[in-house]
Scaffold this active site. Structure first.
Site, mmCIF file in Angstrom:
data_model
loop_
_atom_site.group_PDB
_atom_site.id
_atom_site.type_symbol
_atom_site.label_atom_id
_atom_site.label_comp_id
_atom_site.label_asym_id
_atom_site.label_seq_id
_atom_site.Cartn_x
_atom_site.Cartn_y
_atom_site.Cartn_z
ATOM 1 C CG ASP A 108 107.498 48.570 102.196
ATOM 2 O OD1 ASP A 108 108.867 49.246 103.074
ATOM 3 O OD2 ASP A 108 106.998 47.899 101.794
ATOM 4 C CD GLU A 133 93.597 64.764 90.786
ATOM 5 O OE1 GLU A 133 92.435 64.795 91.971
ATOM 6 O OE2 GLU A 133 93.582 63.911 89.875
#
Length: 528
Positions: free
Chosen positions: A205, A247
């Site tokens: 956001d 990851e």
């Protein structure tokens, strides 16, 4: 549409869920995770690839959940963390990925960090996590600078001890100090927390706002660089976030809206964010020339970094598409929202249907805000029921954003419990169960379009080529012989040579495409 599993996001159709208004599973008038879990068959049949959830975390809901008190806890109004984990897993089993929302610019004033800062003394380590400053004036009675809140009024609030704190949004949303290593470390751990629970991505956001000039200077006239928009230091933050996402094989979509194309593209470099919201397309009026220019500019912005574009017609912050396109001024501007704006809903619906086919045919990914597939108009909320802080910060002149956040109508009868926002008279004519059996409904149009978009290899990410067309008409070709034609004018136009009609947003007239109508064609010899 074809994409490898790891590149799913480049062509995805993503459905935005505003949990509070999607479906009420426990009958208390507020949407919840139980309602979303029950709605998974509906969403799977709709044909979307992922769900983007606006904040579902613990929150006082001073700003629709964008005032987060605890990222590791689901708000009790919506359910529990265990339910969220079940929802993520069940959605994935249905072939639907999950994207959650992170709000890095600020937290709730009920967040443990801010409660500690408010209780601490000026100059304390607790206050260093935020932007506290003494005021100006004889007795510090004036704000530290001239910054204004996005919701109107000063961006500063004074505490009883005399210090002021910064909030670019509501006073209940204090801005974090991103120069502090604890702020960076905490957010990386939040990302890991949700990636470990199976989310496929994170929407960021107000992604261009978190970093501030350390001096917090007045805005002044034409200050460059801006003291809090698009600071260069942001890119180091997002590179570290990208390392975390990599990851887990996760992706990011940033809410980034900048007038400078080159600076916008920096956020989409291969080691930063994967995609960014295309708000300029959403804001564009129903005008062929302006839309074509917006599409060209969007594709040109993304091309240098190889990122896919995103397309969106509506979200939880703007007037719904049917209403917006049924008004004389079909763009959107928060500053011009007024109560009771005249709307031609029949016109708006025709245009919204055509816009759906246009946006779903463009290259890249697409977002569908809940209820758009039902053709919902903007709801007029009685003044005494409005909850959006934007309304109150405007002094009551702006109706705010509640009109696009009214709970969805699932059946043709009112719910047993009064919804948290009132559903207008006539709302249940748009009910999902009524539209499901109507081949001419907006829901049937979206289901068919999303099915074709998923099964036709020419849709999604990839090239497009503009075709010759009459004034007021947008026509372009996609791979494998797919063609989209959208007539934004008033008069019918002839269709280009084609082998077959795949889908239309409205009936053809003697083989011609009427105004405010779009069609998907297969060109002659296009094949698959």
């Amino acid at each position: 549409m074809s994409a490898s599993d790891s590149d799913w996001w480049r062509s995805a159709a993503i459905y935005q869920v505003y949990v509070r208004s999607f479906a009420d599973g426990d009958g208390d008038g507020t949407g919840d995770l139980a309602g979303v879990r029950a709605g998974l068959p509906y969403l799977a049949e709709l044909g979307i690839d992922a769900l983007w959830f606006t904040p579902w975390y613990l929150s006082p809901l001073a700003d629709g959940g964008y005032d987060v008190a605890d990222y590791r806890c689901i708000d009790p109004a919506f359910g529990t963390l265990v339910e969220a984990e079940k929802l993520i897993a069940e959605a994935r089993q249905a072939g639907i990925r999950t994207i959650v929302d992170i709000v890095p610019n600020h937290v709730s004033d009920q967040h443990a960090w801010f409660r500690a800062a408010r209780a601490a003394r000026p100059g304390s380590p607790e206050r260093a996590l935020f932007h506290f400053r003494p005021g100006r004036g004889t007795d510090g009675e004036l704000p530290p600078n001239d910054w204004e809140s996005e919701f109107g009024g000063s961006a500063w609030t004074r505490l009883p001890d005399g210090e002021w704190y910064l909030h670019l949004f509501a006073p209940e949303q204090p801005d974090l100090n991103w120069a502090h290593p604890a702020v960076r470390g905490e957010h990386e751990e939040i990302l890991r927390f949700w990636f470990e629970r199976g989310v496929a991505g994170v929407r960021i956001d107000s992604a261009a706002l978190p970093v501030k000039d350390a001096d917090l200077p007045d805005l002044g006239a034409g200050r460059d660089p801006h003291p809090y928009i698009d600071r260069d230091e942001l890119h180091d933050i997002y590179r570290s976030w990208r390392a975390v996402a990599d990851e887990y094989g996760g992706i990011f979509v940033g809410e980034v809206w900048l007038p400078d194309s080159e600076r916008f593209a920096r956020y989409l470099r291969p080691d930063e964010l994967h995609t960014a919201f295309n708000l300029s397309f959403l804001a564009c009026p129903w005008d062929a020339e302006k839309l074509r220019r917006t599409i060209d500019e969007t594709l040109a912005e993304h091309a240098p970094v190889g990122a896919p574009a995103t397309w969106v017609l509506c979200n939880h912050d703007v007037t719904r598409t049917v209403t917006r396109y049924g008004r004389e001024d079909t763009g959107f501007d928060f500053a011009t929202k007024v109560f009771g704006t005249p709307t031609d809903l029949a016109l708006g619906t025709r245009r919204a249907r055509a816009a759906a086919l246009l946006s779903l045919a463009l290259p890249g990914s697409v977002y569908v805000y809940q209820g758009e597939e039902l053709g919902l108009p903007e709801a007029e909320i009685p003044r005494d029921r409005i909850q959006d802080p934007m309304h109150f910060r405007s002094g009551g002149t702006d109706p705010g954003r509640d009109g696009c956040r009214v709970p969805l109508p699932w059946t043709g009868t009112p719910p047993a419990a009064e919804p948290w926002l009132p559903q207008p008279a006539g709302w249940f004519a748009y009910a999902a169960d009524r539209q499901a059996s109507d081949p001419g409904s907006m829901l049937s149009l979206y289901r068919t379009a999303l099915r074709l978009r998923r099964t036709e290899p020419g849709f999604g990410d990839g090239p497009m080529t503009w075709l010759p067309s009459a004034p007021g008409v947008l026509a372009f070709a996609r791979p494998h012989g797919l063609v989209c034609v959208a007539n934004l004018g008033a008069d019918p136009v002839a269709l280009p040579p084609h082998e077959s009609v795949l889908l239309t947003s409205g009936p053809l007239t003697s083989g011609e495409l009427p105004g405010d109508t779009a069609v998907w064609l297969r060109a002659r010899g296009g094949g698959r």
